[in-house]
Write a protein that holds these residues in place. Structure first.
Motif, PDB file in Angstrom:
ATOM      1  N   ALA A  70       7.402   8.478 -10.563  1.00  0.00           N
ATOM      2  CA  ALA A  70       8.335   8.610 -11.198  1.00  0.00           C
ATOM      3  C   ALA A  70       7.858   7.549 -12.879  1.00  0.00           C
ATOM      4  CB  ALA A  70       9.484   7.842 -10.246  1.00  0.00           C
ATOM      5  N   VAL A  71       7.475   6.749 -12.918  1.00  0.00           N
ATOM      6  CA  VAL A  71       7.570   6.055 -14.139  1.00  0.00           C
ATOM      7  C   VAL A  71       6.951   6.355 -14.846  1.00  0.00           C
ATOM      8  CG1 VAL A  71       6.574   4.155 -15.289  1.00  0.00           C
ATOM      9  CG2 VAL A  71       7.766   3.183 -12.927  1.00  0.00           C
TER      10      VAL A  71
ATOM     11  N   GLY B 267      15.727  13.271  -7.443  1.00  0.00           N
ATOM     12  CA  GLY B 267      16.565  13.472  -6.772  1.00  0.00           C
ATOM     13  C   GLY B 267      17.660  12.464  -5.910  1.00  0.00           C
ATOM     14  N   TYR B 268      17.093  11.366  -6.195  1.00  0.00           N
ATOM     15  CA  TYR B 268      17.048  10.228  -5.171  1.00  0.00           C
ATOM     16  C   TYR B 268      19.171  10.029  -5.183  1.00  0.00           C
ATOM     17  CZ  TYR B 268      12.531  10.616  -2.728  1.00  0.00           C
ATOM     18  OH  TYR B 268      11.819  11.408  -2.206  1.00  0.00           O
ATOM     19  N   TYR B 269      18.487   9.360  -6.602  1.00  0.00           N
ATOM     20  CA  TYR B 269      19.741   9.049  -7.176  1.00  0.00           C
ATOM     21  C   TYR B 269      20.652   9.390  -8.387  1.00  0.00           C
ATOM     22  CZ  TYR B 269      18.523   4.456  -5.326  1.00  0.00           C
ATOM     23  OH  TYR B 269      18.264   3.593  -4.608  1.00  0.00           O
ATOM     24  N   ALA B 270      22.290   9.682  -8.369  1.00  0.00           N
ATOM     25  CA  ALA B 270      22.737  10.124  -9.759  1.00  0.00           C
ATOM     26  C   ALA B 270      23.383   9.378 -10.462  1.00  0.00           C
ATOM     27  CB  ALA B 270      23.103  12.009  -9.274  1.00  0.00           C
ATOM     28  N   PHE B 271      23.417   8.931 -11.787  1.00  0.00           N
ATOM     29  CA  PHE B 271      24.337   8.277 -12.764  1.00  0.00           C
ATOM     30  C   PHE B 271      25.289   8.732 -11.968  1.00  0.00           C
ATOM     31  CE2 PHE B 271      27.055   8.205 -16.116  1.00  0.00           C
ATOM     32  CZ  PHE B 271      26.879   6.549 -16.546  1.00  0.00           C
ATOM     33  N   ASP B 272      26.551   7.554 -12.574  1.00  0.00           N
ATOM     34  CA  ASP B 272      27.612   7.362 -11.508  1.00  0.00           C
ATOM     35  C   ASP B 272      28.746   7.615 -13.023  1.00  0.00           C
ATOM     36  OD1 ASP B 272      30.198   8.080 -10.147  1.00  0.00           O
ATOM     37  OD2 ASP B 272      29.608   6.080  -8.630  1.00  0.00           O
ATOM     38  N   TYR B 273      28.856   5.927 -13.065  1.00  0.00           N
ATOM     39  CA  TYR B 273      29.461   5.688 -14.959  1.00  0.00           C
ATOM     40  C   TYR B 273      29.114   4.411 -15.004  1.00  0.00           C
ATOM     41  CZ  TYR B 273      31.334   2.041 -11.573  1.00  0.00           C
ATOM     42  OH  TYR B 273      30.940   1.222 -10.314  1.00  0.00           O
ATOM     43  N   PHE B 274      30.340   3.861 -15.928  1.00  0.00           N
ATOM     44  CA  PHE B 274      29.626   2.947 -16.927  1.00  0.00           C
ATOM     45  C   PHE B 274      30.527   2.140 -16.385  1.00  0.00           C
ATOM     46  CE2 PHE B 274      26.563   5.543 -19.568  1.00  0.00           C
ATOM     47  CZ  PHE B 274      25.491   4.721 -19.724  1.00  0.00           C
ATOM     48  N   ASP B 275      30.588   1.287 -16.472  1.00  0.00           N
ATOM     49  CA  ASP B 275      31.709  -0.064 -16.133  1.00  0.00           C
ATOM     50  C   ASP B 275      32.143  -0.419 -17.122  1.00  0.00           C
ATOM     51  OD1 ASP B 275      29.455  -2.051 -16.308  1.00  0.00           O
ATOM     52  OD2 ASP B 275      29.465  -2.876 -14.258  1.00  0.00           O
ATOM     53  N   ASP B 276      33.091  -1.779 -17.296  1.00  0.00           N
ATOM     54  CA  ASP B 276      33.562  -2.408 -18.235  1.00  0.00           C
ATOM     55  C   ASP B 276      32.701  -3.045 -19.095  1.00  0.00           C
ATOM     56  OD1 ASP B 276      35.720  -1.066 -17.408  1.00  0.00           O
ATOM     57  OD2 ASP B 276      36.707  -3.152 -16.677  1.00  0.00           O
ATOM     58  N   GLU B 277      31.238  -3.404 -18.523  1.00  0.00           N
ATOM     59  CA  GLU B 277      30.219  -3.917 -19.887  1.00  0.00           C
ATOM     60  C   GLU B 277      29.495  -2.987 -19.257  1.00  0.00           C
ATOM     61  OE1 GLU B 277      29.328  -6.996 -16.902  1.00  0.00           O
ATOM     62  OE2 GLU B 277      31.284  -8.427 -17.152  1.00  0.00           O
ATOM     63  N   ARG B 278      29.235  -2.242 -19.832  1.00  0.00           N
ATOM     64  CA  ARG B 278      28.632  -1.109 -20.119  1.00  0.00           C
ATOM     65  C   ARG B 278      27.786  -1.036 -19.232  1.00  0.00           C
ATOM     66  NH1 ARG B 278      31.051   3.443 -21.280  1.00  0.00           N
ATOM     67  NH2 ARG B 278      28.793   3.793 -23.046  1.00  0.00           N
ATOM     68  N   TRP B 279      27.585  -1.087 -18.443  1.00  0.00           N
ATOM     69  CA  TRP B 279      26.711  -1.256 -17.054  1.00  0.00           C
ATOM     70  C   TRP B 279      26.465   0.075 -16.577  1.00  0.00           C
ATOM     71  CZ3 TRP B 279      22.980  -5.196 -15.200  1.00  0.00           C
ATOM     72  CH2 TRP B 279      22.618  -6.613 -16.845  1.00  0.00           C
ATOM     73  N   PRO B 280      24.892   0.871 -16.564  1.00  0.00           N
ATOM     74  CA  PRO B 280      25.381   2.349 -16.268  1.00  0.00           C
ATOM     75  C   PRO B 280      25.420   1.152 -14.307  1.00  0.00           C
ATOM     76  CG  PRO B 280      22.935   2.066 -16.951  1.00  0.00           C
ATOM     77  CD  PRO B 280      24.095   0.135 -16.590  1.00  0.00           C
ATOM     78  N   HIS B 281      26.352   2.602 -13.188  1.00  0.00           N
ATOM     79  CA  HIS B 281      25.866   2.413 -12.144  1.00  0.00           C
ATOM     80  C   HIS B 281      25.769   4.261 -11.724  1.00  0.00           C
ATOM     81  CE1 HIS B 281      27.981  -0.966 -11.322  1.00  0.00           C
ATOM     82  NE2 HIS B 281      28.348  -0.842 -12.599  1.00  0.00           N
ATOM     83  N   PHE B 282      24.660   3.972 -10.770  1.00  0.00           N
ATOM     84  CA  PHE B 282      23.941   4.627 -10.048  1.00  0.00           C
ATOM     85  C   PHE B 282      24.870   5.779  -8.420  1.00  0.00           C
ATOM     86  CE2 PHE B 282      21.607   3.658 -13.656  1.00  0.00           C
ATOM     87  CZ  PHE B 282      21.224   5.330 -13.816  1.00  0.00           C
ATOM     88  N   LYS B 283      24.762   6.239  -7.669  1.00  0.00           N
ATOM     89  CA  LYS B 283      24.875   6.888  -6.405  1.00  0.00           C
ATOM     90  C   LYS B 283      23.370   7.549  -6.199  1.00  0.00           C
ATOM     91  CE  LYS B 283      27.229  10.951  -7.490  1.00  0.00           C
ATOM     92  NZ  LYS B 283      28.622  11.641  -7.687  1.00  0.00           N
ATOM     93  N   LEU B 284      23.877   7.346  -4.661  1.00  0.00           N
ATOM     94  CA  LEU B 284      22.217   7.372  -3.741  1.00  0.00           C
ATOM     95  C   LEU B 284      22.942   8.999  -3.149  1.00  0.00           C
ATOM     96  CD1 LEU B 284      19.721   6.536  -2.364  1.00  0.00           C
ATOM     97  CD2 LEU B 284      21.741   6.311  -0.112  1.00  0.00           C
ATOM     98  N   ILE B 285      22.106   9.658  -3.633  1.00  0.00           N
ATOM     99  CA  ILE B 285      21.788  10.766  -3.071  1.00  0.00           C
ATOM    100  C   ILE B 285      21.134  10.959  -1.823  1.00  0.00           C
ATOM    101  CG2 ILE B 285      21.851  13.532  -4.059  1.00  0.00           C
ATOM    102  CD1 ILE B 285      23.971  11.739  -5.582  1.00  0.00           C
ATOM    103  N   GLU B 286      19.910  11.107  -2.327  1.00  0.00           N
ATOM    104  CA  GLU B 286      19.383  10.815  -0.701  1.00  0.00           C
ATOM    105  C   GLU B 286      17.873   9.696  -0.726  1.00  0.00           C
ATOM    106  OE1 GLU B 286      15.634  14.163   0.337  1.00  0.00           O
ATOM    107  OE2 GLU B 286      16.764  14.276  -1.355  1.00  0.00           O
TER     108      GLU B 286
END
Length: 142
Positions: free
Chosen positions: A130-131, A94-113
């Motif tokens: 976590a790992v 619950g600390y991060y959530a996937f947000d979007y892929f950029d133009d180069e297909r790199w994933p970006h996450f947003k901080l949730i908590e």
């Protein structure tokens, strides 16, 4: 009846704490065994000499999530790949959530908590949990 003593009996006020300590100790031992298994499996697959550390494992997770495992990366990209690994393993917590892929297909996450303030040992345990959880979900270890 032990559960009644642990949670209610005033003569055993320390028991709930001891019960929690025993559960934590069992959990820590289980985590230690799972971690050692994971490190052993990944070291055999990806390292010829040295045991893979947490940073190396997070790098592997980041590569997996990026989906560009055969591409050569610049030194600056390596930090971003580890960051992808960190976000990916902490997402189910619950600390991060996937947000979007950029133009180069790199994933970006947003901080949730925000991560809670942790001592170095506590931070290490959280990351190992976590790992391990990530690789259990992927079916690499049990």
């Amino acid at each position: 009846n032990i559960k009644i003593f642990c949670s209610i009996c005033p003569l055993f006020l320390g028991m709930p704490y001891l019960c929690q300590m025993q559960k934590a100790s069992v959990r820590n031992e289980e985590l230690k065994e799972q971690w050692e298994t994971l490190v052993s499996v990944l070291t055999q697959r990806f390292s010829e000499t040295e045991s893979i550390d947490i940073e190396g494992i997070l790098y592997l997770v980041g590569l997996q999530e990026l989906g560009q495992v055969h591409k050569r990366f610049r030194k600056d990209d390596n930090v971003d790949i580890i960051h992808i690994g960190i976000c990916s393993v902490l997402e189910p917590f619950g600390y991060y959530a996937f947000d979007y892929f950029d133009d180069e297909r790199w994933p970006h996450f947003k901080l949730i908590e925000e991560l809670p303030p942790l001592k170095p040992g506590e931070q290490s345990i959280l990351m190992k949990e976590a790992v391990v959880h990530y690789f259990i979900q992927k079916g690499l270890i049990q």
